[in-house]
Scaffold this active site. Sequence first.
Site, mmCIF file in Angstrom:
data_model
loop_
_atom_site.group_PDB
_atom_site.id
_atom_site.type_symbol
_atom_site.label_atom_id
_atom_site.label_comp_id
_atom_site.label_asym_id
_atom_site.label_seq_id
_atom_site.Cartn_x
_atom_site.Cartn_y
_atom_site.Cartn_z
ATOM 1 C CB CYS A 1 -13.573 -0.554 0.214
ATOM 2 S SG CYS A 1 -14.889 0.608 0.618
ATOM 3 C CB CYS B 1 -13.268 -1.968 3.679
ATOM 4 S SG CYS B 1 -13.966 -0.410 4.292
ATOM 5 N NE ARG C 1 -16.742 10.095 -1.931
ATOM 6 C CZ ARG C 1 -16.657 9.625 -0.688
ATOM 7 N NH1 ARG C 1 -15.506 9.142 -0.240
ATOM 8 N NH2 ARG C 1 -17.708 9.627 0.107
ATOM 9 C CB CYS D 1 -10.396 0.561 4.062
ATOM 10 S SG CYS D 1 -10.958 0.716 2.338
ATOM 11 C CG ASP E 1 24.607 -20.240 -4.299
ATOM 12 O OD1 ASP E 1 25.262 -19.206 -4.488
ATOM 13 O OD2 ASP E 1 24.230 -20.626 -3.163
#
Length: 495
Positions: free
Chosen positions: A34, A38, A63, A68, A441
């Site tokens: 997760c 989550c 997996r 989430c 600059d």
Amino acid sequence: MYEDFDRCYRAVQSKDARFDGWFVTAVLTTGIYCRPSCPVRPPFARNVRFFPTSAAAQGAGFRACKRCRPDASPGSPEWNVRGDLVARAVRLIADGIVDRDGVRGLAAHLGYTTRQLQRLLHAETGAGPLALARAQRAQTARVLIETTVLPFGDIAYAAGFSSIRQFNDTLRLVYDSTPSELRRRATARSGHNITSTGTVSLRLPVRVPFAYEGVFGHLAASAVPGCEEVRDGAYRRTLRLPFGNGVVSLTPAPDHVRCTLALEDFRDLTSAISRCRRLLDLDADPDAVIDALGSDPELAPVIAKAPGQRIPRTVDEAELAVRTVLGQQVSIKAARTHAGRLVAAYGEPVPDADGGLTHTFPSVEQLGEIDPDHLAVPRARRRTVTALVAGLADGSVVLDSGCDWNAARSQLLAVPGIGPWTAEVIAMRGLGDPDAFPASDLGLRLAAKELGLPTEQRGLTARSRRWRPWRSYATQHLWTTLEHAVNHWPPKEAA
């Protein structure tokens, strides 16, 4: 960070979204990984392992959480603030180089052997280049499944899979779902059938705070006619991609950017998303910038007024370099005019049914034979543009997402007519170096004067050392104090 177990676990316990993308949380009892935020109840510490990347978690047999969706979190900011080999490799993999050129092509581009590259990547990311690319392929496939009606065979090909079987097996491994199940759930969430055929629409996640007015205002003010435009509250531009061209529409929100992509070839989806994220600096870590710059008493009020500034970057480093040279010592309006001539004369025509975009910005090859009539700039600057294009073409100047920042500076400074200001702006906006600082600059020095900071170049450079390694962000914050078109979003004429 993932090696600091206590810190990671505290982030998981508090569901702290600021750490999404920094690491993933794998739960031994469920086999799921997760994002730190989550919403489910935090697992017991004894059942948790932390991994630096989704690819590392997948390689360990976990997996992705269906709730989430950890693969949809912002990318780790670590790879954007580092200039070492691993960070350069990760940026190139995100741009799709492994799918196009293989691991050997990636290694050759970086000047290392495949074995060295494998070892270094695995030591820091927990996965090799193939595993990182496979995780990215799975994410690309999921986006196409959920946002288009493309046949699954076409999606497998577009996402970079070598076969339908590999496509199906990877989705089952990563998401514990078949392509049909992913599409069915996406349809149920949206409440209607997905009807998109030629476009992909998705949310680009971002870490908050997100002061999008600065980055979108800058892009709008410097938009090149025919190549970029603002329409209906969105910044739109053409894209020149590895397999074809495209058009992107980007609409900001406080916690995400709505991205709509029309692509000639869906194999370019991974590269297009990566380049859009890079353009808007969406993987930045605003908290680190705020903490570092907010401790300076002169800068603190500016940081507090608009925290979460992003650097207006680019989708093409060579394009940014050419545009920066064209913009030397002229107004933004004049620079747009000069670049617009090149776009009209050398860019590839692009259809845009929803707007007024007409051409891509020309490639280095297309700019190789510039007609002087299309460069109505002083002769010295014309020579600089020609020399820069020649250097980009022959490889003596290398500007891409995986180049070495310091080497690129040296190569740029060797081009006649390119000085420190040009090199630093290209490093900041083109290459993403978070510590670039264009001390000469004019706008930067005007802002410094208003804040009581040194305005002389040497003194300002010395003062800026306390802002390291975030001087690019200090520059962006200082620019936002000016009354200038780059600080207006939506643009005043379009408001």
